[in-house]
Design an enzyme around this catalytic site. Structure first.
Site, PDB file in Angstrom:
ATOM      1  N   LEU A 125       4.785  29.269  -8.773  1.00 57.10           N
ATOM      2  CA  LEU A 125       5.191  29.735 -10.232  1.00 57.10           C
ATOM      3  C   LEU A 125       3.944  30.083 -11.239  1.00 57.10           C
ATOM      4  O   LEU A 125       4.120  30.969 -12.023  1.00 57.10           O
ATOM      5  CB  LEU A 125       6.125  28.736 -10.745  1.00 57.10           C
ATOM      6  CG  LEU A 125       7.558  28.614 -10.377  1.00 57.10           C
ATOM      7  CD1 LEU A 125       8.300  27.434 -10.967  1.00 57.10           C
ATOM      8  CD2 LEU A 125       8.408  29.914 -10.316  1.00 57.10           C
ATOM      9  N   GLU A 152       1.079  -1.112   0.020  1.00 58.45           N
ATOM     10  CA  GLU A 152      -0.097  -0.102  -0.037  1.00 58.45           C
ATOM     11  C   GLU A 152       0.746   1.148  -0.045  1.00 58.45           C
ATOM     12  O   GLU A 152       0.509   2.277  -0.820  1.00 58.45           O
ATOM     13  CB  GLU A 152      -1.055  -0.102   1.449  1.00 58.45           C
ATOM     14  CG  GLU A 152      -1.721   1.102   1.565  1.00 58.45           C
ATOM     15  CD  GLU A 152      -2.578   1.241   2.486  1.00 58.45           C
ATOM     16  OE1 GLU A 152      -3.345   2.224   2.808  1.00 58.45           O
ATOM     17  OE2 GLU A 152      -2.649   0.234   3.379  1.00 58.45           O
TER      18      GLU A 152
END
Length: 385
Positions: free
Chosen positions: A343, A248
Site C-alpha cells: 500500500l 522463546e
C-alpha cells in the site's frame, strides 16, 4: 478487538515505556542501525529504568515479577514505534529463564545483580556452522580437566545474537560423545566470560534486517571455563534447551504480532494522508479491503497470542501450543506486513519508512527459534501423526 490480558498497572507501565521510546530511542535509532548495535551505555540505562530486571528475583536486585506480561508490553511498544532495544529481548527474555531455572544460588549471586543493571550483558551460543536446527549434531566440545577444576572449550558458533557485545555467553557444548541410541545426550551448558583467553568474536554478520541488533560468529580455542560455571547438571543441556523453547517461541510470537499491529497502524495512517489521482488512498475500495483483511488476520493472531500469554503465566503453555502460536503469528505477520508495504508503493521500499524496516526485520522470525517447518512437525506430532 477488546483485549483483556493487561491491567491498569500494565497500562501505566506502557505509558512510561512509550515516553522513553519516543524520547530516548526514536531520535537515535537510525544511528544504532548504522553502527550495528546501541551504545553499551544504553543497556545500563535500561537497567536503571528497571526493564532488564523485571523478572529478576528481588533478592538479586530485580522487581521479582513472575508474569511475562510486563515484557510483552515492552515488545509491543518498541514495535509500535518501529524501533528495537538492540539485543535486550535475548538478554531479558531468552537468557534469564535459564539462569533462574538452572543456575545455583552461588551463580545467581555472581551474575543476576549485574544482569539486572546491564553491567553484565548475555547471549546464548547454540547454532554452529553446518548444523542449523540440528542441535544434536553440534561439534563444539568441552573436556573436563584431569583435576576436575575446569573445562577446555573448543569449537565455533554462528548466528549468535548479542555475541559481539556480550560479557557472559551461555555456550552449549559436548561434554561427552553422543550415544548412538540418543544423539541428544552429552550436551551441557557452560557460562563463558567474554574476557576468557581463547574466546574471540569473529565476523559481525551483515543481515537484511534487525540491523540494530548485532549477530556474530564466535570462536573458542582451548578456553578454560571454571567448573563452577557449568549451568545445571552435566549432560542435561538438551533437555534444558527443550524446556525453555516454549518461552522463546512465545516471545517471538508476541514480537511479530506487535510488528504486524505496527505495520497496520503505519499503513492506515499513510493511506489517510497519501493522495492518489486527486483522492486519498484510503478512499479506494482496494485499500479498504486490504486493510480490513489485515485487521482481521491481526485480530486472530492477537487472540492466539494473548491466550498463549495467559497459559504461559499459569505455567500451562505446552510445547505444541507454543509452536502453534509461533507458526501462526509469524506467518500472519509476514502476510500482513507485505500487504501494508504494498500500500505504500515505492515508498515502502525506502528504509526511512518504518514499514520497510518491519518487512526486513520480520522475515527471520520464520527461521529462528525453530523454523516454520519444525513448528509444523511439532504440531503434527501432537496430533498423533
Amino acid at each position: 478487538m477488546l483485549r483483556t490480558v493487561y491491567s491498569a498497572e500494565h497500562e501505566a507501565f506502557r505509558a512510561v515505556i512509550r515516553e522513553f521510546v519516543e524520547k530516548e530511542v526514536v531520535p537515535v535509532h537510525h544511528e544504532w542501525e548504522q553502527t550495528g548495535h546501541p551504545p553499551r551505555e544504553f543497556y545500563r540505562t535500561l537497567g536503571a529504568l528497571g526493564v532488564l530486571g523485571i523478572e529478576v528475583p528481588s533478592e538479586y536486585g530485580g522487581a521479582g515479577e513472575t508474569s511475562f506480561k510486563w515484557q510483552a508490553v515492552v515488545m509491543e511498544e518498541t514495535a509500535r514505534a518501529g524501533v528495537s532495544f538492540g539485543t535486550y529481548s535475548v538478554h531479558a527474555n531468552l537468557i534469564l529463564p535459564y539462569l533462574k531455572a538452572y543456575a545455583s544460588d552461588e551463580q545467581k549471586r555472581r551474575w543476576l545483580p549485574g544482569f539486572a543493571t546491564g553491567e553484565i550483558m548475555t547471549a546464548i551460543a547454540m547454532t554452529e556452522p553446518g548444523t542449523g536446527s540440528d542441535l544434536a549434531g553440534m561439534r563444539t566440545t568441552a573436556k573436563l580437566s584431569a583435576d576436575g577444576t575446569h573445562y577446555v572449550l573448543n569449537g565455533a558458533k554462528t548466528f549468535i545474537t548479542g555475541g559481539a557485545l556480550a560479557d557472559l555467553v551461555l555456550v552449549v557444548a559436548r561434554t561427552a560423545a553422543p550415544d548412538l541410541a540418543d544423539r541428544r545426550g552429552g550436551l551441557s551448558i557452560l557460562a563463558v566470560e567474554a574476557a576468557s583467553e581463547g574466546f574471540s568474536v569473529g565476523r559481525k554478520l551483515e543481515k537484511i534486517g534487525m540491523k540494530a541488533s548485532d549477530t556474530a560468529e564466535l570462536s573458542f580455542v582451548d578456553v578454560k571455563v571454571p567448573g563452577e560455571n557449568l549451568l545445571g547438571k552435566e549432560g542435561r543441556g538438551f533437555s534444558y534447551l527443550g524446556h525453555n523453547l516454549p518461552h522463546e517461541r512465545l516471545t517471538i510470537a508476541i514480537q511479530q504480532t506487535a510488528n504486524a499491529a505496527a505495520a497496520l497502524r503505519f499503513a492506515t495512517r499513510y493511506a489517510l494522508e497519501r493522495e492518489v489521482f486527486g483522492k486519498p488512498l484510503s478512499s479506494f475500495q482496494n485499500t479498504k479491503f486490504v486493510l480490513a483483511e489485515c485487521a482481521t488476520e491481526l485480530a486472530a493472531a492477537q487472540a492466539l497470542c494473548d491466550q498463549a500469554l495467559e497459559l504461559h503465566d499459569r505455567r500451562e503453555l505446552s510445547v505444541a501450543d507454543a509452536a502453534r502460536a509461533k507458526l501462526f503469528c509469524t506467518e500472519a505477520a509476514g502476510r500482513i506486513i507485505d500487504k501494508c508495504l504494498q500500500l505504500h508503493g515505492g515508498y515502502g521500499y525506502v528504509l526511512e519508512y518504518p514499514i520497510a524496516r518491519l518487512y526486513a526485520d520480520t522475515r527471520v522470525s520464520r527461521i529462528f527459534g525453530g523454523t516454520s517447518e519444525v513448528m509444523k512437525t511439532i504440531i503434527a506430532k501432537d496430533l498423533g501423526l
